[in-house]
Design a protein around this motif. Sequence first.
Motif, PDB file in Angstrom:
ATOM      1  N   HIS A  47      87.228 -20.957  -3.711  1.00 23.96           N
ATOM      2  CA  HIS A  47      86.745 -20.000  -4.714  1.00 23.96           C
ATOM      3  C   HIS A  47      87.842 -19.590  -5.689  1.00 23.96           C
ATOM      4  O   HIS A  47      87.641 -18.699  -6.509  1.00 23.96           O
ATOM      5  N   ASP A  48      88.999 -20.243  -5.565  1.00 23.49           N
ATOM      6  CA  ASP A  48      90.128 -19.928  -6.438  1.00 23.49           C
ATOM      7  C   ASP A  48      90.530 -21.210  -7.193  1.00 23.49           C
ATOM      8  O   ASP A  48      91.033 -22.160  -6.589  1.00 23.49           O
ATOM      9  N   PRO A  49      90.305 -21.263  -8.512  1.00 16.07           N
ATOM     10  CA  PRO A  49      90.632 -22.472  -9.276  1.00 16.07           C
ATOM     11  C   PRO A  49      92.099 -22.879  -9.147  1.00 16.07           C
ATOM     12  O   PRO A  49      92.400 -24.082  -9.146  1.00 16.07           O
ATOM     13  N   THR A  50      93.009 -21.914  -9.002  1.00 10.11           N
ATOM     14  CA  THR A  50      94.436 -22.285  -8.920  1.00 10.11           C
ATOM     15  C   THR A  50      94.705 -23.057  -7.623  1.00 10.11           C
ATOM     16  O   THR A  50      95.518 -23.974  -7.595  1.00 10.11           O
ATOM     17  N   GLU A  51      93.994 -22.689  -6.556  1.00  8.17           N
ATOM     18  CA  GLU A  51      94.129 -23.417  -5.282  1.00  8.17           C
ATOM     19  C   GLU A  51      93.581 -24.844  -5.439  1.00  8.17           C
ATOM     20  O   GLU A  51      94.168 -25.816  -4.952  1.00  8.17           O
ATOM     21  N   ALA A  52      92.465 -24.961  -6.162  1.00 11.08           N
ATOM     22  CA  ALA A  52      91.815 -26.277  -6.312  1.00 11.08           C
ATOM     23  C   ALA A  52      92.673 -27.253  -7.100  1.00 11.08           C
ATOM     24  O   ALA A  52      92.716 -28.438  -6.785  1.00 11.08           O
ATOM     25  N   VAL A  53      93.334 -26.791  -8.153  1.00 12.33           N
ATOM     26  CA  VAL A  53      94.008 -27.737  -9.053  1.00 12.33           C
ATOM     27  C   VAL A  53      95.442 -28.067  -8.635  1.00 12.33           C
ATOM     28  O   VAL A  53      96.035 -28.995  -9.198  1.00 12.33           O
ATOM     29  N   ALA A  54      95.981 -27.355  -7.664  1.00 17.45           N
ATOM     30  CA  ALA A  54      97.397 -27.560  -7.297  1.00 17.45           C
ATOM     31  C   ALA A  54      97.669 -29.034  -6.982  1.00 17.45           C
ATOM     32  O   ALA A  54      97.127 -29.588  -6.021  1.00 17.45           O
ATOM     33  N   GLY A  55      98.456 -29.679  -7.809  1.00 22.37           N
ATOM     34  CA  GLY A  55      98.892 -31.065  -7.577  1.00 22.37           C
ATOM     35  C   GLY A  55      97.828 -32.138  -7.756  1.00 22.37           C
ATOM     36  O   GLY A  55      98.068 -33.289  -7.380  1.00 22.37           O
ATOM     37  N   VAL A  56      96.686 -31.818  -8.333  1.00 20.91           N
ATOM     38  CA  VAL A  56      95.618 -32.842  -8.422  1.00 20.91           C
ATOM     39  C   VAL A  56      95.881 -33.838  -9.548  1.00 20.91           C
ATOM     40  O   VAL A  56      96.646 -33.590 -10.479  1.00 20.91           O
ATOM     41  N   ASP A  57      95.180 -34.992  -9.456  1.00 19.46           N
ATOM     42  CA  ASP A  57      95.299 -36.067 -10.443  1.00 19.46           C
ATOM     43  C   ASP A  57      94.279 -35.924 -11.574  1.00 19.46           C
ATOM     44  O   ASP A  57      94.493 -36.445 -12.671  1.00 19.46           O
ATOM     45  N   VAL A  58      93.162 -35.271 -11.257  1.00 26.19           N
ATOM     46  CA  VAL A  58      92.072 -35.146 -12.237  1.00 26.19           C
ATOM     47  C   VAL A  58      91.484 -33.745 -12.147  1.00 26.19           C
ATOM     48  O   VAL A  58      91.213 -33.249 -11.045  1.00 26.19           O
ATOM     49  N   VAL A  59      91.296 -33.119 -13.309  1.00 26.48           N
ATOM     50  CA  VAL A  59      90.594 -31.834 -13.370  1.00 26.48           C
ATOM     51  C   VAL A  59      89.304 -32.065 -14.153  1.00 26.48           C
ATOM     52  O   VAL A  59      89.335 -32.595 -15.277  1.00 26.48           O
ATOM     53  N   ALA A  60      88.181 -31.682 -13.546  1.00 30.38           N
ATOM     54  CA  ALA A  60      86.876 -31.877 -14.178  1.00 30.38           C
ATOM     55  C   ALA A  60      86.202 -30.525 -14.359  1.00 30.38           C
ATOM     56  O   ALA A  60      86.406 -29.611 -13.557  1.00 30.38           O
ATOM     57  N   THR A  61      85.408 -30.423 -15.408  1.00 34.10           N
ATOM     58  CA  THR A  61      84.582 -29.233 -15.552  1.00 34.10           C
ATOM     59  C   THR A  61      83.285 -29.611 -16.252  1.00 34.10           C
ATOM     60  O   THR A  61      83.077 -30.756 -16.637  1.00 34.10           O
ATOM     61  N   ASP A  62      82.409 -28.627 -16.401  1.00 33.45           N
ATOM     62  CA  ASP A  62      81.099 -28.843 -17.029  1.00 33.45           C
ATOM     63  C   ASP A  62      80.641 -27.500 -17.570  1.00 33.45           C
ATOM     64  O   ASP A  62      81.198 -26.454 -17.209  1.00 33.45           O
ATOM     65  N   THR A  63      79.618 -27.515 -18.389  1.00 35.11           N
ATOM     66  CA  THR A  63      79.071 -26.271 -18.918  1.00 35.11           C
ATOM     67  C   THR A  63      78.714 -25.301 -17.789  1.00 35.11           C
ATOM     68  O   THR A  63      78.305 -25.732 -16.700  1.00 35.11           O
ATOM     69  N   TRP A  64      78.856 -24.010 -18.066  1.00 37.08           N
ATOM     70  CA  TRP A  64      78.442 -23.001 -17.074  1.00 37.08           C
ATOM     71  C   TRP A  64      76.924 -22.796 -17.097  1.00 37.08           C
ATOM     72  O   TRP A  64      76.373 -22.187 -16.183  1.00 37.08           O
ATOM     73  N   VAL A  65      76.292 -23.270 -18.183  1.00 37.26           N
ATOM     74  CA  VAL A  65      74.847 -23.024 -18.360  1.00 37.26           C
ATOM     75  C   VAL A  65      74.148 -24.372 -18.481  1.00 37.26           C
ATOM     76  O   VAL A  65      73.929 -24.893 -19.570  1.00 37.26           O
ATOM     77  N   SER A  66      73.808 -24.936 -17.333  1.00 34.82           N
ATOM     78  CA  SER A  66      73.146 -26.251 -17.332  1.00 34.82           C
ATOM     79  C   SER A  66      71.741 -26.128 -17.889  1.00 34.82           C
ATOM     80  O   SER A  66      71.154 -25.025 -17.908  1.00 34.82           O
ATOM     81  N   MET A  67      71.188 -27.293 -18.298  1.00 30.81           N
ATOM     82  CA  MET A  67      69.826 -27.304 -18.825  1.00 30.81           C
ATOM     83  C   MET A  67      68.862 -26.692 -17.809  1.00 30.81           C
ATOM     84  O   MET A  67      68.879 -27.080 -16.640  1.00 30.81           O
ATOM     85  N   GLY A  68      68.083 -25.735 -18.252  1.00 26.79           N
ATOM     86  CA  GLY A  68      67.120 -25.071 -17.359  1.00 26.79           C
ATOM     87  C   GLY A  68      67.615 -23.726 -16.859  1.00 26.79           C
ATOM     88  O   GLY A  68      66.845 -22.973 -16.257  1.00 26.79           O
ATOM     89  N   THR A  69      68.906 -23.407 -17.100  1.00 27.74           N
ATOM     90  CA  THR A  69      69.430 -22.116 -16.611  1.00 27.74           C
ATOM     91  C   THR A  69      69.766 -21.188 -17.791  1.00 27.74           C
ATOM     92  O   THR A  69      70.475 -20.195 -17.607  1.00 27.74           O
ATOM     93  N   GLU A  70      69.262 -21.509 -18.973  1.00 29.86           N
ATOM     94  CA  GLU A  70      69.638 -20.771 -20.183  1.00 29.86           C
ATOM     95  C   GLU A  70      69.343 -19.270 -20.057  1.00 29.86           C
ATOM     96  O   GLU A  70      70.083 -18.447 -20.596  1.00 29.86           O
ATOM     97  N   ARG A  71      68.298 -18.917 -19.334  1.00 28.32           N
ATOM     98  CA  ARG A  71      67.944 -17.487 -19.204  1.00 28.32           C
ATOM     99  C   ARG A  71      68.983 -16.715 -18.401  1.00 28.32           C
ATOM    100  O   ARG A  71      69.029 -15.494 -18.435  1.00 28.32           O
ATOM    101  N   GLU A  72      69.801 -17.439 -17.639  1.00 35.12           N
ATOM    102  CA  GLU A  72      70.835 -16.785 -16.807  1.00 35.12           C
ATOM    103  C   GLU A  72      72.176 -16.723 -17.526  1.00 35.12           C
ATOM    104  O   GLU A  72      73.187 -16.394 -16.910  1.00 35.12           O
TER     105      GLU A  72
END
Length: 309
Positions: free
Chosen positions: A212-237
């Motif tokens: 649940h901590d992005p800094t823990e996830a990315v420590a030393g990694v080879d690839v960082v990926a992300t995506d929109t926070w509002v996927s198709m169908g979740t626009e109301r949220e």
Amino acid sequence: MIRHFLRDDDLSPAEQREVLELALEFKRNRAYARPFEGPKSVALLFDKPTLRTQVSFSVGVAELGGYPLLIDGNLAQIGVRESIADTAKVLGRQVSAIVWRTFEQSRLEEMAENVDVPVVNALTDAFHPCQVLADLASIAYVKGGLEALPGLKLAYIGDGANNMAHSYLLGGATAGCHVTIATPTDYLPDDTVFADAEELAVRTGGSVSVVHDPTEAVAGVDVVATDTWVSMGTERERVDREKAFKGFQVTEELMALASADAVVIHCLPAYRGKEITAGVLEGPQSIVWDEAEFRLHAQKAILMWLVEQ
Ligand code: CP
């Protein structure tokens, strides 16, 4: 037996490697093979918005020597005007493959159960396997080949319950990668998908985890990926989501914690200042335009591979 590509783990690790090798071959030579000469037609159905997917599949089918038959889901109204099963039977008499972007995964499964040509998932609410094939091929391309994938560390920052997170878990585990999802506690991956990915990772030497901590996830990694926070169908949220994901932006500071030669991927469309800063998206570590190009090569590869089984 007809093979379909409905989710990432429909390909075994060895089969995924064959498809990725083919994708890299198509990157080297766009005219490498034309198995759809004739031409064979491929139905490209879209129930949701798209730019990259419709363009890359249309260009890809044409480059394979085939005829891309683009069908607007609003006109076809699959499951409303006619059942999915009846639609499958009609299409199966005329086309050599069906590519479908739709909502529930069950709709795609029903299509596949009722047709004797390959069905390809062009994105559902649950998975986006063509995107992850393209991502793996583009990572291999910039990191010196397919040997780079087993053992590669990939951190996905953002919505852990969306289709991209699920496909990174399954597709990444198939390739033997170490996949970490960094997501808020209310946006966890589906339990069954996570369990399937865990089981796959045991076989391939990879691993999957959720933090649940992005800094823990990315420590030393080879690839960082992300995506929109509002996927198709979740626009109301949107408002709730932007609040929940506020600390999950891919920034220059976050990237500084990754390996020095780490690359950044994003399936696009990207929202600068939300899930990723403009500086990272347009910076030297970003390979998002290679990744978008690899949609073409990877989808030509999976279509060719499926029709040759
Ligand atoms: N990444 C992706 O699938 O793009 P489109 O939604 O534009 O097809």
